[in-house]
Scaffold this motif. Structure first.
Motif, PDB file in Angstrom:
ATOM      1  N   SER A 139       0.915  -1.159   0.007  1.00 61.19           N
ATOM      2  CA  SER A 139      -0.152  -0.104   0.086  1.00 61.19           C
ATOM      3  C   SER A 139       1.083   1.104  -0.087  1.00 61.19           C
ATOM      4  CB  SER A 139      -1.034   0.195   1.209  1.00 61.19           C
ATOM      5  OG  SER A 139      -0.313  -0.246   2.452  1.00 61.19           O
ATOM      6  N   LEU A 140       0.350   2.380  -0.590  1.00 61.03           N
ATOM      7  CA  LEU A 140       1.139   3.456  -0.634  1.00 61.03           C
ATOM      8  C   LEU A 140       0.303   4.601  -0.884  1.00 61.03           C
ATOM      9  CD1 LEU A 140       3.998   4.810  -1.728  1.00 61.03           C
ATOM     10  CD2 LEU A 140       2.896   4.508  -4.023  1.00 61.03           C
ATOM     11  N   THR A 141       0.602   5.939  -0.180  1.00 60.99           N
ATOM     12  CA  THR A 141      -0.299   7.092  -0.149  1.00 60.99           C
ATOM     13  C   THR A 141       0.598   8.162   0.226  1.00 60.99           C
ATOM     14  OG1 THR A 141      -2.047   8.166   0.722  1.00 60.99           O
ATOM     15  CG2 THR A 141      -0.838   7.183   2.369  1.00 60.99           C
ATOM     16  N   SER A 142       0.076   9.319  -0.275  1.00 58.31           N
ATOM     17  CA  SER A 142       0.993  10.556   0.170  1.00 58.31           C
ATOM     18  C   SER A 142       0.199  11.764   0.592  1.00 58.31           C
ATOM     19  CB  SER A 142       1.744  10.896  -1.180  1.00 58.31           C
ATOM     20  OG  SER A 142       2.439  11.974  -1.047  1.00 58.31           O
ATOM     21  N   THR A 143       1.059  12.641   1.259  1.00 59.38           N
ATOM     22  CA  THR A 143       0.307  13.848   1.680  1.00 59.38           C
ATOM     23  C   THR A 143       1.662  15.148   1.715  1.00 59.38           C
ATOM     24  OG1 THR A 143      -0.904  15.081   3.390  1.00 59.38           O
ATOM     25  CG2 THR A 143       0.859  13.647   3.968  1.00 59.38           C
ATOM     26  N   THR A 144       1.196  16.295   2.019  1.00 57.42           N
ATOM     27  CA  THR A 144       2.480  17.310   2.166  1.00 57.42           C
ATOM     28  C   THR A 144       2.014  18.006   3.501  1.00 57.42           C
ATOM     29  OG1 THR A 144       2.092  17.882  -0.113  1.00 57.42           O
ATOM     30  CG2 THR A 144       3.236  19.585   1.180  1.00 57.42           C
ATOM     31  N   VAL A 145       3.121  18.226   4.325  1.00 56.69           N
ATOM     32  CA  VAL A 145       3.294  18.747   5.531  1.00 56.69           C
ATOM     33  C   VAL A 145       3.970  19.975   5.444  1.00 56.69           C
ATOM     34  CG1 VAL A 145       2.635  16.715   6.689  1.00 56.69           C
ATOM     35  CG2 VAL A 145       5.009  16.958   6.430  1.00 56.69           C
ATOM     36  N   ASP A 146       3.676  20.836   6.405  1.00 57.93           N
ATOM     37  CA  ASP A 146       4.804  22.108   6.778  1.00 57.93           C
ATOM     38  C   ASP A 146       5.758  21.625   7.753  1.00 57.93           C
ATOM     39  OD1 ASP A 146       5.979  24.601   7.002  1.00 57.93           O
ATOM     40  OD2 ASP A 146       4.097  25.459   7.811  1.00 57.93           O
ATOM     41  N   THR A 147       6.950  21.680   7.413  1.00 57.63           N
ATOM     42  CA  THR A 147       8.196  21.223   8.249  1.00 57.63           C
ATOM     43  C   THR A 147       8.894  22.344   8.669  1.00 57.63           C
ATOM     44  OG1 THR A 147       9.713  20.747   6.193  1.00 57.63           O
ATOM     45  CG2 THR A 147       8.347  18.942   7.143  1.00 57.63           C
ATOM     46  N   GLY A 148       8.384  23.506   8.765  1.00 59.90           N
ATOM     47  CA  GLY A 148       9.150  24.749   9.279  1.00 59.90           C
ATOM     48  C   GLY A 148       9.188  25.665   8.290  1.00 59.90           C
ATOM     49  N   ASP A 149      10.422  25.794   7.694  1.00 55.81           N
ATOM     50  CA  ASP A 149      10.648  27.040   6.528  1.00 55.81           C
ATOM     51  C   ASP A 149      10.034  26.660   5.074  1.00 55.81           C
ATOM     52  OD1 ASP A 149      11.590  28.582   8.498  1.00 55.81           O
ATOM     53  OD2 ASP A 149      13.557  28.023   8.060  1.00 55.81           O
ATOM     54  N   TYR A 150       9.539  25.388   4.974  1.00 55.70           N
ATOM     55  CA  TYR A 150       9.270  24.767   3.788  1.00 55.70           C
ATOM     56  C   TYR A 150       8.290  23.953   3.906  1.00 55.70           C
ATOM     57  CZ  TYR A 150      12.725  21.476   4.171  1.00 55.70           C
ATOM     58  OH  TYR A 150      13.540  19.874   4.591  1.00 55.70           O
ATOM     59  N   SER A 151       7.514  23.383   2.843  1.00 55.97           N
ATOM     60  CA  SER A 151       6.681  22.403   2.699  1.00 55.97           C
ATOM     61  C   SER A 151       7.210  20.772   2.152  1.00 55.97           C
ATOM     62  CB  SER A 151       5.351  22.439   2.155  1.00 55.97           C
ATOM     63  OG  SER A 151       4.631  23.596   2.742  1.00 55.97           O
ATOM     64  N   SER A 152       7.194  19.940   2.780  1.00 60.75           N
ATOM     65  CA  SER A 152       7.674  18.734   2.425  1.00 60.75           C
ATOM     66  C   SER A 152       6.817  17.542   2.097  1.00 60.75           C
ATOM     67  CB  SER A 152       8.672  18.077   3.369  1.00 60.75           C
ATOM     68  OG  SER A 152       9.257  17.012   3.127  1.00 60.75           O
ATOM     69  N   SER A 153       7.089  16.922   0.989  1.00 58.72           N
ATOM     70  CA  SER A 153       6.284  15.713   0.755  1.00 58.72           C
ATOM     71  C   SER A 153       6.270  14.508   1.308  1.00 58.72           C
ATOM     72  CB  SER A 153       6.445  15.320  -1.049  1.00 58.72           C
ATOM     73  OG  SER A 153       5.876  16.428  -1.717  1.00 58.72           O
ATOM     74  N   ILE A 154       5.395  13.867   1.727  1.00 61.00           N
ATOM     75  CA  ILE A 154       5.512  12.618   2.715  1.00 61.00           C
ATOM     76  C   ILE A 154       4.798  11.601   1.904  1.00 61.00           C
ATOM     77  CG2 ILE A 154       4.683  11.666   4.862  1.00 61.00           C
ATOM     78  CD1 ILE A 154       6.919  13.672   5.070  1.00 61.00           C
ATOM     79  N   ILE A 155       5.594  10.207   1.780  1.00 58.40           N
ATOM     80  CA  ILE A 155       5.061   9.093   1.328  1.00 58.40           C
ATOM     81  C   ILE A 155       5.061   8.289   2.418  1.00 58.40           C
ATOM     82  CG2 ILE A 155       5.556   7.230  -0.063  1.00 58.40           C
ATOM     83  CD1 ILE A 155       6.912   9.049  -2.080  1.00 58.40           C
ATOM     84  N   CYS A 156       3.893   7.407   2.307  1.00 58.16           N
ATOM     85  CA  CYS A 156       3.698   6.416   3.661  1.00 58.16           C
ATOM     86  C   CYS A 156       3.520   4.993   2.899  1.00 58.16           C
ATOM     87  CB  CYS A 156       2.508   6.767   4.338  1.00 58.16           C
ATOM     88  SG  CYS A 156       2.245   5.585   5.739  1.00 58.16           S
ATOM     89  N   THR A 157       4.294   3.818   3.277  1.00 60.90           N
ATOM     90  CA  THR A 157       3.831   2.695   2.801  1.00 60.90           C
ATOM     91  C   THR A 157       3.736   1.687   3.658  1.00 60.90           C
ATOM     92  OG1 THR A 157       6.469   2.312   3.039  1.00 60.90           O
ATOM     93  CG2 THR A 157       5.730   3.556   0.981  1.00 60.90           C
ATOM     94  N   GLY A 158       3.131   0.637   3.187  1.00 60.28           N
ATOM     95  CA  GLY A 158       2.898  -0.418   4.359  1.00 60.28           C
ATOM     96  C   GLY A 158       3.452  -1.763   3.798  1.00 60.28           C
ATOM     97  N   ASP A 159       3.771  -2.631   4.339  1.00 62.28           N
ATOM     98  CA  ASP A 159       4.487  -3.813   3.779  1.00 62.28           C
ATOM     99  C   ASP A 159       3.927  -5.017   4.324  1.00 62.28           C
ATOM    100  OD1 ASP A 159       5.207  -4.246   6.786  1.00 62.28           O
ATOM    101  OD2 ASP A 159       7.607  -3.507   6.302  1.00 62.28           O
ATOM    102  N   GLY A 160       4.558  -6.172   4.403  1.00 58.93           N
ATOM    103  CA  GLY A 160       3.802  -7.538   4.601  1.00 58.93           C
ATOM    104  C   GLY A 160       4.088  -7.814   6.041  1.00 58.93           C
ATOM    105  N   GLU A 161       4.753  -7.167   6.761  1.00 59.11           N
ATOM    106  CA  GLU A 161       4.863  -7.486   8.140  1.00 59.11           C
ATOM    107  C   GLU A 161       4.301  -6.371   9.194  1.00 59.11           C
ATOM    108  OE1 GLU A 161       9.289  -7.146   8.744  1.00 59.11           O
ATOM    109  OE2 GLU A 161       9.766  -9.073   7.456  1.00 59.11           O
ATOM    110  N   GLY A 162       3.519  -6.129   8.604  1.00 57.46           N
ATOM    111  CA  GLY A 162       2.405  -4.975   9.404  1.00 57.46           C
ATOM    112  C   GLY A 162       3.068  -3.563   9.642  1.00 57.46           C
ATOM    113  N   LYS A 163       4.144  -3.138   9.042  1.00 59.19           N
ATOM    114  CA  LYS A 163       4.805  -1.839   9.644  1.00 59.19           C
ATOM    115  C   LYS A 163       4.401  -0.905   8.448  1.00 59.19           C
ATOM    116  CE  LYS A 163       8.898  -3.667  11.972  1.00 59.19           C
ATOM    117  NZ  LYS A 163       8.295  -4.984  12.318  1.00 59.19           N
ATOM    118  N   ILE A 164       4.131   0.075   9.003  1.00 60.83           N
ATOM    119  CA  ILE A 164       4.099   1.463   7.978  1.00 60.83           C
ATOM    120  C   ILE A 164       5.393   2.438   8.356  1.00 60.83           C
ATOM    121  CG2 ILE A 164       1.490   1.451   8.034  1.00 60.83           C
ATOM    122  CD1 ILE A 164       1.719   3.586  10.056  1.00 60.83           C
TER     123      ILE A 164
END
Length: 705
Positions: A500-525
């Protein structure tokens, strides 16, 4: 007997008649100054015959109204003229009085200026006669919606500006003659009431406030400001992501609110007689022509029951259906009034099947759908992602932006284009390009905010596979690169398979950063990010590094689905094959480093819904502040309130079938709900189960929206 002064002269009732007359005159004056009147086609034609300042302002009102409708995705029905009158059919007025010509290509296709310059946004192509009448539209399309509304008001109020709008001053003599039951709201102009209403924080307060005055009720429900009020409240509560889902894209803002309230009420009271009920009663689609979708054979659909109930020793079990999506496409120029967006379905067959509409899925006609990608050698389609509505086009090749992308079991990623046919009534589909980037099956597709090859920020396509690799397709959404699928760049890789794969954008301070989140077969994100885009160059702009690891469920299991939802993209929903659903809050811990703010994204667990389903979660979909999920073999759709994590209710979408085991025992087998489509215009929800069972659920809106 007590006699009041003047009674003997027979004038006792005169003050009441005089007050009533004054009140009628004042109301008529207020209506003439503050409420728009219906203007006729003939009146508009007479205005535009004379070339003067008044007709020039009216032409500008037509152009602004057309651009506003395009930006808001509203129907092109009526518009407000510079004279304060409401005229019908902005599309016709634009073609007759806008003074805009279409390009040569649209002229050849017999499409008028409105569809050329407004619907398709052909703003970089000269007129068919070599002119440049479209230049004024380019300036309007660069403006925001608020700026366009401001210009509209300036024309309406004779360039006095929105901050100097006239407020009707009621004379003291009139006030003295009014009855005490006249609301102070009736003494204000419509513009003043609008500015007051814009400060109201939520819909419930807005509805309560509008009950205090008939003028306010007209402002919210019948005035041309209605959509602006509903839009502001919607975006404030649900954000941009609340406008995108497995429902129609061309809903008005009021229809979006009605859809959310109706579906929520239907979930809470679905056992009552008329809230959320199966079409045709409670007995399995009696009024619908078809019981199943019918793409697979009857034997294959029946054997798909064993996929969710694996107690049979049969080897040739069908995987059934995987999902369906309603396409986010605008109506074609010559579409019928009852036109519905197409629906794409994928499952245990090669490629995809595209139906003309949701209703076509229930029909018994022979040519209900078309096949696409079945002869490309890619096999089954396991992942699908849609593009936002856009008319980006490469004019040198006349190639438009893809409508959606699909990921095959062979590792291929392909782009699908939707083009309007010659008659202008429907869409035709074709695979415009593909890339065999992966050696394993493509498990997920997602759009990520990134930096393109030209150094400017934009949306990029990313694909994940069972081999643990994530690739970026930098030119897939780039009109300058002809939406090419020929290039793929490795973004990052994981030690195990990525499901599984999804994405969003967050404000990390002085600039915005893209975040990707993945899910694997061991239950970890895992959260992945990249450094400041200004510090990257070349292919590094597409590369990500891991920054955080969390457990998707209380038990170890494969992460089947994940999605960022809710207002400002701050909620992450993760699901596993154990039926666990977790809702996380994404936030940044800002710290100072070298004089700069450096924020590290963090995930905080908000709600843990352990065992929400009795098997793998297949669907996670949000409609407003509701989360709809399904999974396992319980045949249910469960609604969860994202505000507090509480379960609203569940709906049994599969009636179950009696199957006999080899030892003679029988069980009631149910199939998993693999997808659902909500229709905000029609007020119903369509569910598809793995074995092909189609159900249509109706919900009734009993709110004053």
């Amino acid at each position: 007997m007590v006699v009041t002064p003047g009674a003997e002269e027979g004038v006792e009732s005169s003050p009441r008649r005089f007050s009533s007359r004054r009140r009628t005159n004042r109301q008529n004056s207020s209506n003439n100054n503050n409420q728009s009147h219906a203007g006729s086609v003939g009146a508009l034609r007479r205005i535009m015959k004379v070339d003067n300042k008044f007709s020039q302002n009216m032409r500008q009102s037509i152009l602004i109204a057309a651009v506003l409708c395009r930006k808001r995705n509203e129907p092109y029905t009526q518009f407000l003229g510079s004279d304060g009158s409401s005229y019908s059919d902005v599309r016709s007025a634009f073609g007759k009085h806008g003074g805009i010509n279409q390009c040569a290509l649209c002229k050849q296709r017999v499409q008028g200026p409105f569809y050329c310059r407004i619907v398709h946004e052909h703003l970089d192509v000269p007129d068919y006669d070599g002119g440049n009448s479209f230049e004024c539209l380019r300036a309007l399309f660069r403006c925001s919606v608020d700026d366009l509304v401001e210009r509209q008001h300036e024309l309406l109020y004779q360039n006095e500006g929105s901050r100097k709008r006239k407020v009707i001053e009621t004379a003291p003599s009139v006030l003295d003659g009014l009855d005490d039951n006249i609301s102070s709201m009736d003494l204000m102009s419509e513009e003043v009431l609008l500015q007051i209403a814009l400060f109201i924080p939520n819909l419930s307060c807005m509805i309560s406030f509008c009950k205090t005055s008939k003028r306010m009720q007209k402002l919210l429900y019948t005035s041309f400001h209605s959509e602006k009020l509903f839009r502001g409240l919607f975006l404030q509560k649900f954000g941009k992501r609340g406008t995108i889902g497995n429902f129609e894209i061309n809903l008005s803002w009021r229809e979006r609110w009605r859809m959310i309230y109706g579906l929520r009420r239907g979930l809470l009271h679905h056992n009552s007689s008329d809230m959320l009920s199966l079409n045709g009663g409670t007995s399995a689609n009696l009024l619908l022509p078809r019981r199943t979708i019918g793409v697979l054979s009857h034997a294959e659909e029946s054997s798909a029951l064993f996929y969710d109930n694996p107690w049979s020793s049969t080897d040739d079990i069908s995987n059934g259906y995987f999902g369906m999506k309603i396409l986010h496409l605008p109506p074609p120029p010559n579409a019928a009034n009852d036109w519905q967006p197409p629906v794409v379905c994928h499952g245990d067959f090669n490629g995809v099947k595209i139906f003309n509409s949701v209703d076509a899925m229930f029909q018994n006609t022979r040519h209900r759908f078309i096949s696409l990608g079945n002869d490309e050698g890619g096999g089954q389609v396991l992942a699908l992602v849609q593009c936002d509505v856009s008319s980006w086009t490469n004019w040198q090749t006349n190639r438009s932006r893809p409508s959606f992308f699909i990921g095959f079991a062979s590792g291929r990623v392909a782009a699908v284009n939707a083009t309007i046919d010659e008659c202008g009534r429907k869409y035709t589909f074709s695979i415009s390009g593909f890339h065999d980037a992966h050696e394993n099956e493509v498990t997920s597709l997602a759009f990520v905010n990134g930096v393109g090859n030209d150094g400017e920020s934009g949306i990029l396509l990313y694909s994940a596979c069972g081999g643990g690799y994530v690739y970026c397709h930098p030119d897939a959404l780039c009109p300058e690169r002809n939406f090419s699928m020929d290039k793929a760049i490795l973004a990052f890789s994981s030690n195990g398979a990525i499901f599984s794969l999804t994405s969003t954008t967050v404000d990390t301070g002085d600039y915005s950063s893209s975040i990707i989140c993945t899910g694997d077969g061991e239950g970890k994100i895992r959260l992945w990010t990249r450094p400041d885009p200004a510090l990257c160059n070349g292919s590094e702009t597409h590369c990500f590094v891991p920054i955080l690891v969390k457990q998707a469920g209380t038990r170890t299991g494969l992460v089947t689905r994940m999605k960022f939802v809710h207002n400002h993209n701050d909620l992450l929903v993760t699901c596993t094959n154990n039926g666990d659903v977790r809702i996380w809050k994404l936030h940044c811990c800002n710290k100072r480093s070298g004089g700069k703010k450096v924020g590290k994204p963090q995930l905080e667990l908000k709600y843990d819904k352990m065992g929400l389903h009795n098997g793998a979660v297949e669907v996670v979909m949000n409609v407003g502040d509701m989360l709809l999920t399904s999974g396992g073999n319980d045949g249910r759709v469960v609604g969860v309130d994202l505000n507090n994590g509480l379960i609203l209710q569940s709906i049994d979408c599969h009636t179950g079938e009696r199957l006999q085991h080899s030892d003679g025992n029988t069980i009631l087998a149910k199939s998993c709900v693999v997808d659902m489509i909500v229709s905000g215009k029609e007020g119903h929800m369509t569910t598809l189960c793995r074995d092909g069972l189609l159900q249509r659920w109706s919900f009734v809106v009993r709110t004053p929206i």
